[in-house]
Design a protein around this motif. Structure first.
Motif, PDB file in Angstrom:
ATOM      1  N   HIS A  79      -8.148   6.698  19.620  1.00  0.00           N
ATOM      2  CA  HIS A  79      -7.162   7.771  19.476  1.00  0.00           C
ATOM      3  C   HIS A  79      -6.623   7.710  18.050  1.00  0.00           C
ATOM      4  N   LYS A  80      -6.064   8.822  17.591  1.00  0.00           N
ATOM      5  CA  LYS A  80      -5.556   8.867  16.222  1.00  0.00           C
ATOM      6  C   LYS A  80      -4.372   7.923  16.072  1.00  0.00           C
ATOM      7  N   LEU A  81      -4.460   7.105  15.049  1.00  0.00           N
ATOM      8  CA  LEU A  81      -3.436   6.116  14.762  1.00  0.00           C
ATOM      9  C   LEU A  81      -3.023   6.276  13.306  1.00  0.00           C
ATOM     10  N   ARG A  82      -1.723   6.319  13.056  1.00  0.00           N
ATOM     11  CA  ARG A  82      -1.212   6.418  11.689  1.00  0.00           C
ATOM     12  C   ARG A  82      -0.719   5.040  11.262  1.00  0.00           C
ATOM     13  N   THR A  83      -1.211   4.579  10.119  1.00  0.00           N
ATOM     14  CA  THR A  83      -0.820   3.287   9.563  1.00  0.00           C
ATOM     15  C   THR A  83      -0.040   3.528   8.278  1.00  0.00           C
ATOM     16  N   THR A  84       1.111   2.885   8.175  1.00  0.00           N
ATOM     17  CA  THR A  84       1.947   2.960   6.979  1.00  0.00           C
ATOM     18  C   THR A  84       2.128   1.542   6.451  1.00  0.00           C
ATOM     19  N   ILE A  85       1.753   1.345   5.191  1.00  0.00           N
ATOM     20  CA  ILE A  85       1.919   0.047   4.534  1.00  0.00           C
ATOM     21  C   ILE A  85       2.952   0.230   3.440  1.00  0.00           C
ATOM     22  N   THR A  86       4.049  -0.519   3.526  1.00  0.00           N
ATOM     23  CA  THR A  86       5.095  -0.425   2.513  1.00  0.00           C
ATOM     24  C   THR A  86       5.181  -1.732   1.724  1.00  0.00           C
ATOM     25  N   PHE A  87       5.585  -1.573   0.471  1.00  0.00           N
ATOM     26  CA  PHE A  87       5.705  -2.694  -0.462  1.00  0.00           C
ATOM     27  C   PHE A  87       7.118  -2.661  -1.035  1.00  0.00           C
ATOM     28  N   GLU A  88       7.880  -3.718  -0.793  1.00  0.00           N
ATOM     29  CA  GLU A  88       9.254  -3.785  -1.295  1.00  0.00           C
ATOM     30  C   GLU A  88       9.413  -5.025  -2.163  1.00  0.00           C
ATOM     31  N   PRO A  89       9.937  -4.850  -3.390  1.00  0.00           N
ATOM     32  CA  PRO A  89      10.181  -6.040  -4.207  1.00  0.00           C
ATOM     33  C   PRO A  89      11.270  -6.904  -3.577  1.00  0.00           C
ATOM     34  N   ASP A  90      11.081  -8.200  -3.693  1.00  0.00           N
ATOM     35  CA  ASP A  90      12.082  -9.161  -3.244  1.00  0.00           C
ATOM     36  C   ASP A  90      12.308 -10.106  -4.422  1.00  0.00           C
ATOM     37  N   GLY A  91      13.123  -9.640  -5.357  1.00  0.00           N
ATOM     38  CA  GLY A  91      13.252 -10.329  -6.628  1.00  0.00           C
ATOM     39  C   GLY A  91      12.116  -9.888  -7.544  1.00  0.00           C
ATOM     40  N   ALA A  92      11.984 -10.542  -8.688  1.00  0.00           N
ATOM     41  CA  ALA A  92      10.974 -10.136  -9.676  1.00  0.00           C
ATOM     42  C   ALA A  92       9.569 -10.583  -9.312  1.00  0.00           C
ATOM     43  N   ALA A  94       8.286 -11.515  -5.987  1.00  0.00           N
ATOM     44  CA  ALA A  94       7.899 -11.541  -4.580  1.00  0.00           C
ATOM     45  C   ALA A  94       7.881 -10.119  -4.022  1.00  0.00           C
ATOM     46  N   THR A  95       7.070  -9.928  -2.992  1.00  0.00           N
ATOM     47  CA  THR A  95       6.903  -8.621  -2.358  1.00  0.00           C
ATOM     48  C   THR A  95       6.934  -8.793  -0.845  1.00  0.00           C
ATOM     49  N   VAL A  96       7.662  -7.926  -0.171  1.00  0.00           N
ATOM     50  CA  VAL A  96       7.617  -7.877   1.289  1.00  0.00           C
ATOM     51  C   VAL A  96       6.694  -6.715   1.658  1.00  0.00           C
ATOM     52  N   VAL A  97       5.623  -7.039   2.367  1.00  0.00           N
ATOM     53  CA  VAL A  97       4.664  -6.031   2.824  1.00  0.00           C
ATOM     54  C   VAL A  97       4.898  -5.819   4.313  1.00  0.00           C
ATOM     55  N   THR A  98       5.066  -4.553   4.699  1.00  0.00           N
ATOM     56  CA  THR A  98       5.242  -4.204   6.104  1.00  0.00           C
ATOM     57  C   THR A  98       4.137  -3.230   6.498  1.00  0.00           C
ATOM     58  N   ILE A  99       3.494  -3.506   7.614  1.00  0.00           N
ATOM     59  CA  ILE A  99       2.456  -2.619   8.145  1.00  0.00           C
ATOM     60  C   ILE A  99       2.945  -2.105   9.491  1.00  0.00           C
ATOM     61  N   LYS A 100       2.927  -0.777   9.626  1.00  0.00           N
ATOM     62  CA  LYS A 100       3.374  -0.133  10.862  1.00  0.00           C
ATOM     63  C   LYS A 100       2.252   0.762  11.376  1.00  0.00           C
ATOM     64  N   ASP A 101       1.855   0.562  12.624  1.00  0.00           N
ATOM     65  CA  ASP A 101       0.903   1.439  13.302  1.00  0.00           C
ATOM     66  C   ASP A 101       1.669   2.282  14.304  1.00  0.00           C
ATOM     67  N   SER A 102       1.489   3.600  14.250  1.00  0.00           N
ATOM     68  CA  SER A 102       2.171   4.530  15.155  1.00  0.00           C
ATOM     69  C   SER A 102       1.124   5.370  15.872  1.00  0.00           C
ATOM     70  N   SER A 103       1.151   5.574  17.035  1.00  0.00           N
ATOM     71  CA  SER A 103       1.964   4.979  18.057  1.00  0.00           C
ATOM     72  C   SER A 103       1.068   4.652  19.230  1.00  0.00           C
ATOM     73  N   PHE A 104       1.579   3.823  20.120  1.00  0.00           N
ATOM     74  CA  PHE A 104       0.825   3.364  21.287  1.00  0.00           C
ATOM     75  C   PHE A 104       1.548   3.815  22.545  1.00  0.00           C
ATOM     76  N   GLU A 105       0.773   4.218  23.527  1.00  0.00           N
ATOM     77  CA  GLU A 105       1.350   4.639  24.801  1.00  0.00           C
ATOM     78  C   GLU A 105       1.803   3.416  25.587  1.00  0.00           C
ATOM     79  N   MET A 106       2.876   3.570  26.330  1.00  0.00           N
ATOM     80  CA  MET A 106       3.410   2.492  27.148  1.00  0.00           C
ATOM     81  C   MET A 106       2.625   2.429  28.466  1.00  0.00           C
TER      82      MET A 106
END
Length: 149
Positions: A79-92, A94-106
């Motif tokens: 099924h169609k899945l949307r993936t969002t990868i975000t990159f946030e600086p954490d100081g000069a 370091a980077t916080v990488v977050t991966i979000k897959d949307s969405s899954f049926e319950m």
């Protein structure tokens, strides 16, 4: 009712270096895929090859905000899945990488697929961290069977 999968990791490298390791297919193949048909660029359809499991996955890149976010869609799980990868600086440095897959049926199947995605993205972020921080390729040897040792 549906839900998302979210996985994140802090990597001790600047955002530009981590972002480049995700969009550059040569670098991506050091920790995630076997090969890619091209770099991650907005509006492109990219084919990722996973030789260790004998499959290919097509992704449609929706948007790329350099150093900030990548959004793509895929139907690899049926099924169609949307993936969002975000990159946030954490100081000069370091980077916080977050991966979000949307969405899954319950449903039982939806939860099973989400758990698989969670495990896969956790492994991927560990591989990214090992590669970017230490130059280690955790995928080395994935095609080798125990009987070959």
């Amino acid at each position: 009712m549906s839900f998302d999968v979210n996985v994140r990791e802090r990597i001790l490298r600047p955002v530009d270096e981590v972002f480049d390791a995700v969009v550059d297919p040569a670098k991506l193949s050091e920790y995630f895929i076997s090969s890619a048909s091209g770099p991650i660029e907005e509006g492109r359809r990219i084919t990722w090859s996973f030789d260790d499991v004998g499959t290919k996955v097509e992704i449609d890149v929706i948007s790329v905000k350099t150093g900030k976010e990548i959004v793509y869609e895929s139907s690899a799980l049926g099924h169609k899945l949307r993936t969002t990868i975000t990159f946030e600086p954490d100081g000069a440095d370091a980077t916080v990488v977050t991966i979000k897959d949307s969405s899954f049926e319950m449903t039982e199947d939806g939860v099973k697929r989400a758990l698989g995605q969670n495990a896969g993205w956790t492994y991927t972020l560990c591989g990214l961290k090992a590669y970017v921080q230490f130059g280690i390729n955790l995928r080395s040897g994935l095609n080798k069977r125990l009987t070959d040792v």
